[in-house]
Design a protein around this motif. Structure first.
Motif, PDB file in Angstrom:
ATOM      1  N   VAL A   1     -63.791  13.512  11.068  1.00 33.34           N
ATOM      2  CA  VAL A   1     -62.908  13.898  12.471  1.00 33.34           C
ATOM      3  C   VAL A   1     -63.506  14.903  13.241  1.00 33.34           C
TER       4      VAL A   1
ATOM      5  N   ARG B   1     -65.001  14.750  16.755  1.00 27.64           N
ATOM      6  CA  ARG B   1     -64.605  15.864  17.989  1.00 27.64           C
ATOM      7  C   ARG B   1     -66.178  16.412  18.503  1.00 27.64           C
TER       8      ARG B   1
ATOM      9  N   LEU C   1     -58.883   9.642  15.670  1.00 27.48           N
ATOM     10  CA  LEU C   1     -57.772  10.436  15.515  1.00 27.48           C
ATOM     11  C   LEU C   1     -56.566   9.728  14.837  1.00 27.48           C
TER      12      LEU C   1
ATOM     13  N   GLU D   1     -52.633  14.835  18.784  1.00 29.98           N
ATOM     14  CA  GLU D   1     -53.935  15.036  19.224  1.00 29.98           C
ATOM     15  C   GLU D   1     -54.481  13.753  19.997  1.00 29.98           C
ATOM     16  N   ALA D   2     -54.103  12.559  19.421  1.00 27.79           N
ATOM     17  CA  ALA D   2     -54.627  11.220  20.098  1.00 27.79           C
ATOM     18  C   ALA D   2     -53.761  11.005  21.413  1.00 27.79           C
TER      19      ALA D   2
END
Length: 503
Positions: free
Chosen positions: A281, A285, A306, A314-315
């Protein structure tokens, strides 16, 4: 033809070929005597400039269309991919003089139109009835079967062909092999490809994809290392192959080697996917933040990454960021919903589905997939009644669910199974073997996961018998029926593999 007409035709053709459709249209309209040649040029101009509807409208003005005109019409209908286009293709074909059947371009064009207008059955009937099927016709049918997720029919056509050595044929066959994903079968066919074709960039690209999907990373590296100057398609293919095999770090290493002029949306999506499948992840990012132009597909891929990591807050923030300046995207919602399914989060799944129903009320096919995911979530938490209600509503609406299929290759022959399949002539042996395997697993401590059953059991069913009927288990059982001491079994499925079967 008068000099003025000759001059107009020359200018007219030039304008069409240069893309100046408006000027060509003006010359066409002022032409006093419109020969079939001029009609054909104008239709072709419309078609090549994404105005297929105008080409079709013009066709209706022609009293006696020739083979070229009809071929352009079929191409225009294929471009539209509508029911209206499909009906017109069938109507014109029935009225077409039989002398046109020998035209090497016309018959492939009608098959292509039928396939792209989603009538593969009619296309197959014409193909089977044809006295002489050329390479173009075989290629169109193979393409159609691949799109319908029926690689077996593609391979059957390949085996029928006498003259196989054509680039377009091997491209379609390799794509079919990538769906089946069996190493030995793939190798047996790849060995038939002439060396000059093996050096073709398109062939190399699809081979990288095929070997990646069969888990043969050594083959992937072998082909890629022989390419002196990889293009962006080949970089994308090897990054995707690494990603599919959980080799996200290696995918990132390749991505870092690509020159900036070869990095595009395809390579960016592939590297984000590779990070997603490897749980990288943080790396995803970093890559996402450095992408200058973020398309809807790039946003969707990052949201999927995500969601797979259960970072739903966050998604959803990223989704809201996108929607502040763009219309909502259905694939983004599907990525979120799929993540909620993986985490068995019924509340979140219901919220996402409700939002989808409001924002995309006309997207029937996608909402069917979403509803099935939602039903699976409820089934996984034991709310069978809720899951059944959703499935009942889908049945009443006439919605079509995509059928799960599993493929396996035994002794060089491809076998296809679907859930609770009884079409195989040795079904009793297959089911007996599946039950035997299940019993042995239980003896060694396996506990069947009933959360993967999303419907009520009937009186004569148990958790074990339902799970034993899954297509992937039947494929495994068939391998053991033929080879009780099999040391390696390879199964490919077109949908998500059942969690209990994976264990």
């Amino acid at each position: 033809m008068k000099f003025y007409d000759q001059l107009s035709l020359i200018i007219f053709l030039t304008k069409v070929q240069c893309g100046d459709v408006n000027q060509a249209e003006f010359l066409f309209n002022i032409s006093s005597k419109k020969a079939v040649t001029i009609y054909g040029a104008m239709m072709k101009g419309y078609f090549e400039n994404n105005q297929a509807n105008k080409a079709i409208h013009l066709f209706h003005e022609i009293k006696r269309p020739n083979e070229i005109i009809i071929t352009i019409l079929f191409n225009a209908c294929a471009n539209l991919k509508t029911n209206e286009g499909l009906n017109l293709v069938k109507e014109v074909y029935k009225e077409m003089p039989k002398s046109f059947y020998s035209n090497v371009r016309l018959l492939p064009s009608i098959l292509d139109a039928l396939v792209k207008c989603n009538d593969l059955t009619y296309a197959q009937s014409l193909f089977d009835a044809s006295m002489k099927n050329d390479v173009g016709m075989y290629a169109v049918m193979m393409n159609g079967y691949n799109k319908e997720n029926n690689p077996l029919k593609t391979l059957n056509l390949f085996y029928q062909m006498k003259d196989k050595n054509h680039l377009i044929i091997y491209l379609h066959v390799i794509k079919a092999l990538s769906r089946i994903g069996d190493y030995k079968l793939s190798q047996s066919i790849i060995e038939q490809i002439p060396n000059d074709l093996l050096n073709d960039h398109q062939i190399q690209t699809v081979l990288i994809d095929m070997w990646g999907k069969s888990g043969s990373i050594d083959k992937v590296k072998e082909i890629f290392d022989k390419i002196s100057q990889p293009d962006h398609y080949q970089y994308a293919a090897i990054i995707n192959a690494y990603g599919l095999n959980g080799m996200g770090i290696q995918a990132i290493e390749i991505y870092r080697q690509i020159s900036l002029d070869l990095i595009n949306e395809i390579t960016q999506i592939c590297i984000l996917n590779a990070c997603s499948h490897s749980g990288l992840v943080h790396e995803a990012r970093s890559i996402f933040e450095n992408i200058p132009i973020k398309t809807v597909s790039i946003y969707t891929t990052m949201i999927d990454c995500l969601s797979r990591a259960s970072l739903f807050h966050e998604a959803q923030n990223l989704q809201e960021e996108y929607e502040r300046s763009h219309p909502p995207s259905l694939p983004m919602y599907m990525a979120l919903l799929s993540g909620a399914r993986n985490q068995i989060n019924a509340n979140l799944a219901q919220q996402i589905y409700d939002r989808m129903s409001k924002v995309f009320p006309q997207s029937d096919d996608s909402l069917v997939s979403a509803a099935i995911l939602l039903a699976n979530v409820y089934g996984s938490i034991g709310d069978i009644d809720k899951a059944s209600d959703i499935r009942t509503q889908l049945t009443k609406s006439g919605a079509k669910k995509k059928i799960g299929l599993s493929w396996t290759v035994v002794d060089g022959q491809v076998y296809q199974f679907r859930a609770h399949d009884v079409n195989h002539p040795r079904s009793k042996e297959i089911y007996a073997e599946a039950e035997k395997i299940s019993a042995e697993l239980v003896e060694h401590g396996h506990q069947h996961d009933s959360s993967w059953i999303t419907r009520p059991l009937s009186q004569d069913e148990t958790v074990a018998t339902v799970l034993c009927g899954h297509s992937e288990r039947l494929a495994i059982a068939w391998n053991f029926v033929l080879h009780p001491n099999a040391s390696q079994i390879q199964i490919t499925k077109n949908l998500r593999v059942c969690g209990d079967c994976r264990k």
